[in-house]
Design an enzyme around this catalytic site. Structure first.
Site, PDB file in Angstrom:
ATOM      1  N   HIS A  78      46.682  35.607  40.158  1.00  0.00           N
ATOM      2  CA  HIS A  78      46.674  34.252  40.689  1.00  0.00           C
ATOM      3  C   HIS A  78      47.219  34.241  42.112  1.00  0.00           C
ATOM      4  O   HIS A  78      47.945  35.152  42.526  1.00  0.00           O
ATOM      5  CB  HIS A  78      47.501  33.336  39.799  1.00  0.00           C
ATOM      6  CG  HIS A  78      46.859  33.059  38.480  1.00  0.00           C
ATOM      7  ND1 HIS A  78      47.383  32.185  37.569  1.00  0.00           N
ATOM      8  CD2 HIS A  78      45.726  33.542  37.918  1.00  0.00           C
ATOM      9  CE1 HIS A  78      46.603  32.132  36.506  1.00  0.00           C
ATOM     10  NE2 HIS A  78      45.586  32.955  36.691  1.00  0.00           N
ATOM     11  N   GLU A  80      49.527  32.435  43.511  1.00  0.00           N
ATOM     12  CA  GLU A  80      50.989  32.426  43.565  1.00  0.00           C
ATOM     13  C   GLU A  80      51.541  33.833  43.337  1.00  0.00           C
ATOM     14  O   GLU A  80      52.486  34.255  44.008  1.00  0.00           O
ATOM     15  CB  GLU A  80      51.579  31.490  42.491  1.00  0.00           C
ATOM     16  CG  GLU A  80      51.094  30.063  42.583  1.00  0.00           C
ATOM     17  CD  GLU A  80      49.898  29.770  41.685  1.00  0.00           C
ATOM     18  OE1 GLU A  80      49.869  28.671  41.108  1.00  0.00           O
ATOM     19  OE2 GLU A  80      49.000  30.616  41.560  1.00  0.00           O
TER      20      GLU A  80
END
Length: 151
Positions: A78, A80
């Protein structure tokens, strides 16, 4: 000409970062900011050196797995996660920082955000993971949905 606010500026940078995504399902970008300086960026995609879903297809799509389910079958990281990993790789502390994300974090990313010392999350679009929002709030991480110009 109107000068953008800091949040507008960082949201726009995050949207540009998202355009680097190699995910077939959605493009997500993240940037970590402290004291009005970008510490790291990340977008969703395969780990370094591995083939991108753009090139080999999406295993989850091929198996008909709905969004938000069976994330362990996804080859990609992801946005993040990639932003946190990039900062770590370069020895950059994220303690007390803000992360801007084009999509609200999932529960795994929320736990990483907490342990990285990030104190604020500003996200654009919602994600169907209420548990993530709950644990961020319980950990004292400020969570704000961006309501500015959706561009």
């Amino acid at each position: 000409m109107t000068r953008p606010s800091w949040d507008e500026y960082f949201i726009e940078v995050t949207r540009v970062v998202a355009r680097r995504s190699t995910c077939l399902r959605r493009q997500v970008g993240a940037i970590v900011v402290k004291d009005k300086r970008i510490l790291s960026t990340g977008y969703n995609g395969a780990p370094s050196g591995l083939p991108h879903c753009l090139d080999v297809g999406c295993l989850r799509e091929q198996q008909g797995i709905p969004s938000g389910e069976r994330q362990e079958l996804c080859l990609g990281l992801h946005a993040e996660q990639n932003a946190i990993i990039q900062a770590s790789h370069h020895g950059t502390s994220m303690a007390g920082s803000t992360i801007y994300v084009t999509l609200a974090p999932c529960v795994t990313c929320a736990k990483m955000i907490i342990n990285a010392g990030i104190r604020k999350v500003i996200y654009c679009d919602t994600y169907s993971d209420r548990m993530a929002m709950n644990i961020l709030e319980r950990a004292g991480v400020e969570v704000v949905q961006w309501t500015g110009d959706p561009a």
